[in-house]
Write an enzyme that holds these catalytic residues in place. Structure first.
Site, PDB file in Angstrom:
ATOM      1  N   LYS A   1     -37.674  34.748  15.368  1.00 40.01           N
ATOM      2  CA  LYS A   1     -36.325  34.922  15.901  1.00 40.01           C
ATOM      3  C   LYS A   1     -36.123  33.959  17.062  1.00 40.01           C
ATOM      4  O   LYS A   1     -36.537  34.240  18.191  1.00 40.01           O
ATOM      5  CB  LYS A   1     -36.135  36.363  16.368  1.00 40.01           C
ATOM      6  CG  LYS A   1     -36.433  37.349  15.219  1.00 40.01           C
ATOM      7  CD  LYS A   1     -35.825  38.700  15.446  1.00 40.01           C
ATOM      8  CE  LYS A   1     -36.181  39.681  14.321  1.00 40.01           C
ATOM      9  NZ  LYS A   1     -35.785  39.241  12.973  1.00 40.01           N
TER      10      LYS A   1
ATOM     11  N   HIS B   1     -47.286  24.190  11.154  1.00 44.34           N
ATOM     12  CA  HIS B   1     -47.724  24.312   9.751  1.00 44.34           C
ATOM     13  C   HIS B   1     -47.037  23.321   8.808  1.00 44.34           C
ATOM     14  O   HIS B   1     -47.492  23.150   7.678  1.00 44.34           O
ATOM     15  CB  HIS B   1     -47.459  25.724   9.220  1.00 44.34           C
ATOM     16  CG  HIS B   1     -48.241  26.795   9.901  1.00 44.34           C
ATOM     17  ND1 HIS B   1     -49.612  26.760  10.003  1.00 44.34           N
ATOM     18  CD2 HIS B   1     -47.844  27.929  10.534  1.00 44.34           C
ATOM     19  CE1 HIS B   1     -50.023  27.851  10.655  1.00 44.34           C
ATOM     20  NE2 HIS B   1     -48.974  28.563  10.997  1.00 44.34           N
TER      21      HIS B   1
ATOM     22  N   ASP C   1     -52.300  29.007  19.180  1.00 48.02           N
ATOM     23  CA  ASP C   1     -51.616  29.966  18.306  1.00 48.02           C
ATOM     24  C   ASP C   1     -52.678  30.776  17.543  1.00 48.02           C
ATOM     25  O   ASP C   1     -53.796  30.313  17.341  1.00 48.02           O
ATOM     26  CB  ASP C   1     -50.752  29.158  17.318  1.00 48.02           C
ATOM     27  CG  ASP C   1     -49.744  29.975  16.546  1.00 48.02           C
ATOM     28  OD1 ASP C   1     -48.562  29.960  16.919  1.00 48.02           O
ATOM     29  OD2 ASP C   1     -50.134  30.616  15.536  1.00 48.02           O
TER      30      ASP C   1
ATOM     31  N   HIS D   1     -52.671  31.321  14.480  1.00 51.93           N
ATOM     32  CA  HIS D   1     -52.854  30.707  13.164  1.00 51.93           C
ATOM     33  C   HIS D   1     -53.411  29.290  13.316  1.00 51.93           C
ATOM     34  O   HIS D   1     -53.087  28.594  14.285  1.00 51.93           O
ATOM     35  CB  HIS D   1     -51.513  30.642  12.419  1.00 51.93           C
ATOM     36  CG  HIS D   1     -50.878  31.984  12.180  1.00 51.93           C
ATOM     37  ND1 HIS D   1     -50.000  32.554  13.073  1.00 51.93           N
ATOM     38  CD2 HIS D   1     -51.028  32.864  11.153  1.00 51.93           C
ATOM     39  CE1 HIS D   1     -49.609  33.737  12.596  1.00 51.93           C
ATOM     40  NE2 HIS D   1     -50.220  33.956  11.444  1.00 51.93           N
TER      41      HIS D   1
HETATM   42 ZN   LIG Z   1     -48.889  31.609  14.576  1.00 53.39          ZN
END
Ligand SMILES: [Zn+2]
Length: 356
Positions: free
Chosen positions: A25, A135, A170, A172
């Site tokens: 968001k 990503h 992060d 990820h």
């Molecule tokens: Zn992430």
């Protein structure tokens, strides 16, 4: 080292909507800006509010294939068609939405404004909370990311002959940035993340270390689920300062996704603002010009407090207690031992695979 600290802001950076039910968001950034304003951060003489600009087509194509950019332009105008071959899907992680190209040009340009301000010496560090979309691949959208602004920044810095240390905290793995610089020793990528055995994108193991001239310059610390402050700080301290100092970069680029936070709904790491204060405080203590970006972060109050704190650290300003977590989780007993054992193994493997 303290000095002027830029904060890139425009309400338009927080205006786009991926999909009503989508976890990313962009409006979460309003809370960061408003908190900092209420705390008087922008009245600090070292604070610089920077307006974003649109990235140019040439800047985007530093990392992305022209055919992919054409596809995003088309999806932006006609989001209801099928773009699944390019990583976009209406009900998936990265949906096509009207205006996505224009919104992405602005979030990418916001990182470029941060880079420009630091390169020109007007700021020692500049932060773009709307960036860090690590990503996105050369020809594929992935994991909420359309244009890979951290890779574009690192690539443009490398094109100027600079050595770039990219540190991604992060939850990820920073797979898109790693892929962009897998064969070069000019950009050192270090990613600390939850192991790909448990979390998207499923990569980021220590044996992904780069190839050719880049062998040893992709560094991955794959941490176990439930890694808490103590284990994380020990891993960070064992890997990042030593490798960054050995590399001796001209510029530091950081991706500061806050989804490792213990309240984040998408990951299983258990970090609090205390670990982040330690890590971002280390970035701030280095002598390098520093381009900082946001990233993931899906508990909106954790995003608000953490990135507000992190900008205050960039300013060298005190952090009020209201920004900190009051009761961070601490593993104990057998769980403590298991996490420490796995995290220490991840550190050993990362260091063994790194350049000398
Ligand atoms: Zn992430």
């Amino acid at each position: 080292m303290s000095g002027p600290a830029g904060f890139v802001w425009d309400p338009r950076l927080a205006a786009h909507v991926y999909r009503e039910d989508h976890p990313l968001k962009p409006w979460r950034l309003r809370g960061v800006h408003d908190t900092l304003e209420r705390l008087g951060a922008f009245a600090n003489p070292r604070a610089r509010l920077l307006a974003p600009r649109d990235a140019t087509r040439a800047e985007i194509e530093r990392i992305h294939d022209p055919a992919y950019v054409d596809t995003i332009v088309r999806a932006s105008a006609e989001p209801d068609r099928d773009y699944s071959a390019w990583g976009l899907s209406a009900h998936g992680d990265t949906p096509p939405f009207a205006g996505m190209h224009e919104a992405s040009l602005l979030t990418t340009g916001a990182s470029l404004v941060a880079m420009d301000d630091v390169l020109a010496g007007r700021a020692r560090v500049a932060f773009n909370g709307s960036g860090g979309l690590h990503h996105a691949m050369r020809r594929r959208a992935s994991g909420f990311c359309i244009y890979n602004d951290p890779a574009i920044v690192c690539g443009l810095l490398a094109d100027r002959g600079m050595k770039v240390a990219y540190v991604d905290i992060d939850a990820h793995h920073g797979d898109g940035v790693q892929a962009a610089f897998y064969e070069t020793d000019q950009v050192l990528t270090i990613s600390l993340h939850e192991t790909g055995r448990a979390l998207f994108p499923g990569t980021g193991f220590a044996d992904e270390r780069g190839t050719g001239a880049g062998a040893g310059y992709s560094v991955n610390v794959a941490l176990p689920p439930y890694t808490d402050d103590a284990a994380y700080v020990r891993a960070f301290d064992a890997v990042v300062p030593a490798l960054v100092q050995r590399f001796h970069p001209d510029v530091l680029v950081t991706q500061q996704g806050i989804d490792p936070h213990f309240t984040d709904p998408l990951t299983h790491l258990l970090l609090s603002t205390r670990a982040r204060e330690h890590v971002v405080g280390w970035f701030a203590s280095t002598p390098y010009p520093w381009v900082a970006m946001g990233g993931g972060g899906y508990d909106l109050d954790a995003v608000r407090r953490s990135w507000s704190m992190e900008y205050l650290l960039m300013l060298g300003a005190p952090v009020p207690d209201e920004l900190h977590d009051q009761d961070p989780p601490v593993a104990s007993g057998r769980q403590r031992a298991a996490i420490d054992t796995e995290a220490d193994a991840a550190v050993r493997e990362a260091l063994a695979a790194a350049f000398r």
